[in-house]
Design a protein around this motif. Sequence first.
Motif, PDB file in Angstrom:
ATOM      1  N   MET A   1       1.366  -9.415 -20.080  1.00 43.32           N
ATOM      2  CA  MET A   1       0.315  -8.855 -19.236  1.00 43.32           C
ATOM      3  C   MET A   1       0.224  -7.350 -19.483  1.00 43.32           C
ATOM      4  O   MET A   1       1.241  -6.668 -19.568  1.00 43.32           O
ATOM      5  N   LYS A   2      -1.001  -6.841 -19.604  1.00 38.76           N
ATOM      6  CA  LYS A   2      -1.201  -5.416 -19.836  1.00 38.76           C
ATOM      7  C   LYS A   2      -0.970  -4.621 -18.552  1.00 38.76           C
ATOM      8  O   LYS A   2      -0.994  -5.160 -17.448  1.00 38.76           O
ATOM      9  N   ALA A   3      -0.780  -3.308 -18.731  1.00 31.49           N
ATOM     10  CA  ALA A   3      -0.368  -2.458 -17.616  1.00 31.49           C
ATOM     11  C   ALA A   3      -1.358  -2.475 -16.460  1.00 31.49           C
ATOM     12  O   ALA A   3      -0.955  -2.595 -15.292  1.00 31.49           O
ATOM     13  N   THR A   4      -2.651  -2.331 -16.745  1.00 26.79           N
ATOM     14  CA  THR A   4      -3.631  -2.292 -15.654  1.00 26.79           C
ATOM     15  C   THR A   4      -3.678  -3.628 -14.920  1.00 26.79           C
ATOM     16  O   THR A   4      -3.822  -3.662 -13.690  1.00 26.79           O
ATOM     17  N   GLN A   5      -3.555  -4.732 -15.664  1.00 26.67           N
ATOM     18  CA  GLN A   5      -3.535  -6.049 -15.024  1.00 26.67           C
ATOM     19  C   GLN A   5      -2.279  -6.215 -14.179  1.00 26.67           C
ATOM     20  O   GLN A   5      -2.329  -6.736 -13.054  1.00 26.67           O
ATOM     21  N   LEU A   6      -1.147  -5.750 -14.727  1.00 24.98           N
ATOM     22  CA  LEU A   6       0.121  -5.889 -14.025  1.00 24.98           C
ATOM     23  C   LEU A   6       0.137  -5.079 -12.736  1.00 24.98           C
ATOM     24  O   LEU A   6       0.633  -5.542 -11.700  1.00 24.98           O
ATOM     25  N   ALA A   7      -0.418  -3.868 -12.778  1.00 24.35           N
ATOM     26  CA  ALA A   7      -0.459  -3.039 -11.571  1.00 24.35           C
ATOM     27  C   ALA A   7      -1.249  -3.730 -10.469  1.00 24.35           C
ATOM     28  O   ALA A   7      -0.858  -3.707  -9.291  1.00 24.35           O
ATOM     29  N   THR A   8      -2.353  -4.378 -10.830  1.00 21.83           N
ATOM     30  CA  THR A   8      -3.164  -5.098  -9.851  1.00 21.83           C
ATOM     31  C   THR A   8      -2.399  -6.295  -9.281  1.00 21.83           C
ATOM     32  O   THR A   8      -2.391  -6.535  -8.062  1.00 21.83           O
ATOM     33  N   PHE A   9      -1.725  -7.049 -10.177  1.00 24.56           N
ATOM     34  CA  PHE A   9      -0.947  -8.208  -9.728  1.00 24.56           C
ATOM     35  C   PHE A   9       0.186  -7.777  -8.799  1.00 24.56           C
ATOM     36  O   PHE A   9       0.407  -8.384  -7.739  1.00 24.56           O
ATOM     37  N   LEU A  10       0.892  -6.717  -9.173  1.00 24.75           N
ATOM     38  CA  LEU A  10       2.018  -6.255  -8.357  1.00 24.75           C
ATOM     39  C   LEU A  10       1.555  -5.775  -6.985  1.00 24.75           C
ATOM     40  O   LEU A  10       2.214  -6.043  -5.976  1.00 24.75           O
ATOM     41  N   ALA A  11       0.432  -5.056  -6.948  1.00 24.17           N
ATOM     42  CA  ALA A  11      -0.063  -4.579  -5.661  1.00 24.17           C
ATOM     43  C   ALA A  11      -0.363  -5.752  -4.730  1.00 24.17           C
ATOM     44  O   ALA A  11      -0.067  -5.705  -3.534  1.00 24.17           O
ATOM     45  N   SER A  12      -0.924  -6.834  -5.287  1.00 22.85           N
ATOM     46  CA  SER A  12      -1.205  -8.028  -4.480  1.00 22.85           C
ATOM     47  C   SER A  12       0.082  -8.711  -4.041  1.00 22.85           C
ATOM     48  O   SER A  12       0.210  -9.166  -2.891  1.00 22.85           O
ATOM     49  N   ALA A  13       1.055  -8.786  -4.961  1.00 29.86           N
ATOM     50  CA  ALA A  13       2.341  -9.414  -4.631  1.00 29.86           C
ATOM     51  C   ALA A  13       3.080  -8.612  -3.565  1.00 29.86           C
ATOM     52  O   ALA A  13       3.699  -9.183  -2.654  1.00 29.86           O
ATOM     53  N   ILE A  14       3.016  -7.302  -3.662  1.00 28.69           N
ATOM     54  CA  ILE A  14       3.667  -6.444  -2.666  1.00 28.69           C
ATOM     55  C   ILE A  14       3.063  -6.693  -1.283  1.00 28.69           C
ATOM     56  O   ILE A  14       3.789  -6.799  -0.289  1.00 28.69           O
ATOM     57  N   ALA A  15       1.746  -6.787  -1.228  1.00 24.75           N
ATOM     58  CA  ALA A  15       1.081  -6.993   0.058  1.00 24.75           C
ATOM     59  C   ALA A  15       1.515  -8.299   0.722  1.00 24.75           C
ATOM     60  O   ALA A  15       1.580  -8.386   1.949  1.00 24.75           O
ATOM     61  N   LYS A  16       1.848  -9.320  -0.089  1.00 24.96           N
ATOM     62  CA  LYS A  16       2.274 -10.625   0.436  1.00 24.96           C
ATOM     63  C   LYS A  16       3.797 -10.767   0.459  1.00 24.96           C
ATOM     64  O   LYS A  16       4.322 -11.844   0.745  1.00 24.96           O
ATOM     65  N   ARG A  17       4.500  -9.690   0.141  1.00 20.64           N
ATOM     66  CA  ARG A  17       5.981  -9.662   0.137  1.00 20.64           C
ATOM     67  C   ARG A  17       6.568 -10.682  -0.838  1.00 20.64           C
ATOM     68  O   ARG A  17       7.564 -11.354  -0.554  1.00 20.64           O
ATOM     69  N   LEU A  18       5.950 -10.795  -2.023  1.00 18.10           N
ATOM     70  CA  LEU A  18       6.429 -11.730  -3.043  1.00 18.10           C
ATOM     71  C   LEU A  18       7.214 -10.971  -4.107  1.00 18.10           C
ATOM     72  O   LEU A  18       6.678 -10.057  -4.730  1.00 18.10           O
ATOM     73  N   PRO A  19       8.474 -11.328  -4.364  1.00 19.45           N
ATOM     74  CA  PRO A  19       9.278 -10.616  -5.365  1.00 19.45           C
ATOM     75  C   PRO A  19       8.870 -10.990  -6.792  1.00 19.45           C
ATOM     76  O   PRO A  19       8.566 -12.146  -7.084  1.00 19.45           O
ATOM     77  N   VAL A  20       8.861 -10.000  -7.681  1.00 16.88           N
ATOM     78  CA  VAL A  20       8.432 -10.192  -9.068  1.00 16.88           C
ATOM     79  C   VAL A  20       9.471  -9.574  -9.998  1.00 16.88           C
ATOM     80  O   VAL A  20      10.020  -8.509  -9.715  1.00 16.88           O
ATOM     81  N   LEU A  21       9.714 -10.244 -11.123  1.00 15.30           N
ATOM     82  CA  LEU A  21      10.626  -9.735 -12.145  1.00 15.30           C
ATOM     83  C   LEU A  21       9.813  -9.314 -13.373  1.00 15.30           C
ATOM     84  O   LEU A  21       9.067 -10.122 -13.934  1.00 15.30           O
ATOM     85  N   LEU A  22       9.968  -8.062 -13.801  1.00 12.25           N
ATOM     86  CA  LEU A  22       9.287  -7.540 -14.984  1.00 12.25           C
ATOM     87  C   LEU A  22      10.263  -7.470 -16.147  1.00 12.25           C
ATOM     88  O   LEU A  22      11.400  -7.016 -15.985  1.00 12.25           O
ATOM     89  N   VAL A  23       9.815  -7.898 -17.330  1.00 12.27           N
ATOM     90  CA  VAL A  23      10.661  -7.817 -18.519  1.00 12.27           C
ATOM     91  C   VAL A  23       9.877  -7.178 -19.656  1.00 12.27           C
ATOM     92  O   VAL A  23       8.645  -7.188 -19.675  1.00 12.27           O
ATOM     93  N   GLY A  24      10.625  -6.631 -20.604  1.00 16.50           N
ATOM     94  CA  GLY A  24      10.010  -6.011 -21.771  1.00 16.50           C
ATOM     95  C   GLY A  24      10.994  -5.077 -22.435  1.00 16.50           C
ATOM     96  O   GLY A  24      12.075  -4.798 -21.897  1.00 16.50           O
ATOM     97  N   PRO A  25      10.666  -4.573 -23.622  1.00  9.97           N
ATOM     98  CA  PRO A  25      11.567  -3.668 -24.325  1.00  9.97           C
ATOM     99  C   PRO A  25      11.720  -2.348 -23.579  1.00  9.97           C
ATOM    100  O   PRO A  25      10.925  -2.039 -22.679  1.00  9.97           O
ATOM    101  N   PRO A  26      12.723  -1.554 -23.927  1.00  9.07           N
ATOM    102  CA  PRO A  26      12.885  -0.252 -23.276  1.00  9.07           C
ATOM    103  C   PRO A  26      11.669   0.642 -23.526  1.00  9.07           C
ATOM    104  O   PRO A  26      11.031   0.571 -24.575  1.00  9.07           O
ATOM    105  N   GLY A  27      11.359   1.468 -22.536  1.00 10.58           N
ATOM    106  CA  GLY A  27      10.387   2.524 -22.744  1.00 10.58           C
ATOM    107  C   GLY A  27       8.930   2.128 -22.746  1.00 10.58           C
ATOM    108  O   GLY A  27       8.087   2.898 -23.200  1.00 10.58           O
ATOM    109  N   VAL A  28       8.582   0.939 -22.223  1.00 14.21           N
ATOM    110  CA  VAL A  28       7.166   0.541 -22.228  1.00 14.21           C
ATOM    111  C   VAL A  28       6.481   0.789 -20.885  1.00 14.21           C
ATOM    112  O   VAL A  28       5.275   0.573 -20.766  1.00 14.21           O
ATOM    113  N   GLY A  29       7.239   1.237 -19.869  1.00 12.30           N
ATOM    114  CA  GLY A  29       6.610   1.628 -18.612  1.00 12.30           C
ATOM    115  C   GLY A  29       6.843   0.713 -17.436  1.00 12.30           C
ATOM    116  O   GLY A  29       6.088   0.756 -16.459  1.00 12.30           O
TER     117      GLY A  29
END
Length: 341
Positions: A1-29
Amino acid sequence: MKATQLATFLASAIAKRLPVLLVGPPGVGKTDISNQAAAQAGAKLLVSHPVVSDPTDAKGLPWVGKDGKSATFLPFGEMKQAIDATELTVWLLDDLGQAQPAVQASYMQLLLSRRINGHVLPDCVTFIAASNRRTDRAGVSGILEPVKSRFVSIITLEPSLDDWCQWAFTNADIPPELIAFLRFRPELLCKFTPSADLSNCPLPRTWHNAGKILGLQLPAAIEGEALGGAVGEGAAVELAAFLRMYRELPNIDAILLDPDVQPIPSDPAVLYAVVTGLAIKANDQNFGRIARYTERLASGGHGEFATLLIRDVMRKTPDLANTPEFARLASGETGKLFTGM
């Protein structure tokens, strides 16, 4: 998932108190995106680093009661802050995959039942965790299966040049010449190469560091070596060659003064640099002249650069879309290139 899409998804998950795990190489943000999502959701951010934690950090510190016959667990640090939270709070477990299994297990109970050793997390607290992958040679031994399944989703962050440029236009550490270079060589944005050697490779994080080095305005020899230490020798050599060209560009201020007379470059590398430089300087006083230069780019067979210029202007200064100059440009032939009509 790209950064702008991920930020939108996370904001929605935060509002519903849903925990999310992010993975990826070091230094990608991953950490920056978590910060951005928390801000977008209006949440406070609480950061823990399980890789340097002890199980007691999540469980509490054993403490003998006054009667000498009983004991309790006293919360401290981030755990204490989370228990006492009264407003929406994101608890970021950064680099969770590098943590020891016992530390991961101590957070598992909080993720599932939201309580541990008699202490209960308030409903306003939710979790985001971030981790590198085992293949990244970043010290990740894995995440316990019962811990992984506590997250509503596991999302891989994919580096995107377009998203990075959108972020870079609002970051004072990123000079326009670096944005122009990565547009010219987009494959260098994220060329992660795990190594046991003491050297860096091109990543969004290391390009950010390169931008800070460029801001020091060092002599060329020193700058080149410092950039090599930031993004690796190969990428630094290419950047140095681009910078030599960039520093001999047509004068951006001259284009802004008289867009009808200044020449239109033919070299793609120079065009990337020119449109980025113009976008950085765009304001309500000069946008009419930038619009004129945009029309010349389009009529001269450089429609893709005309489109890029206007999109970058809108990223940096969105209010310019409300000007008469933008309305005139958008309603003409050139406007069809960036409006899709």
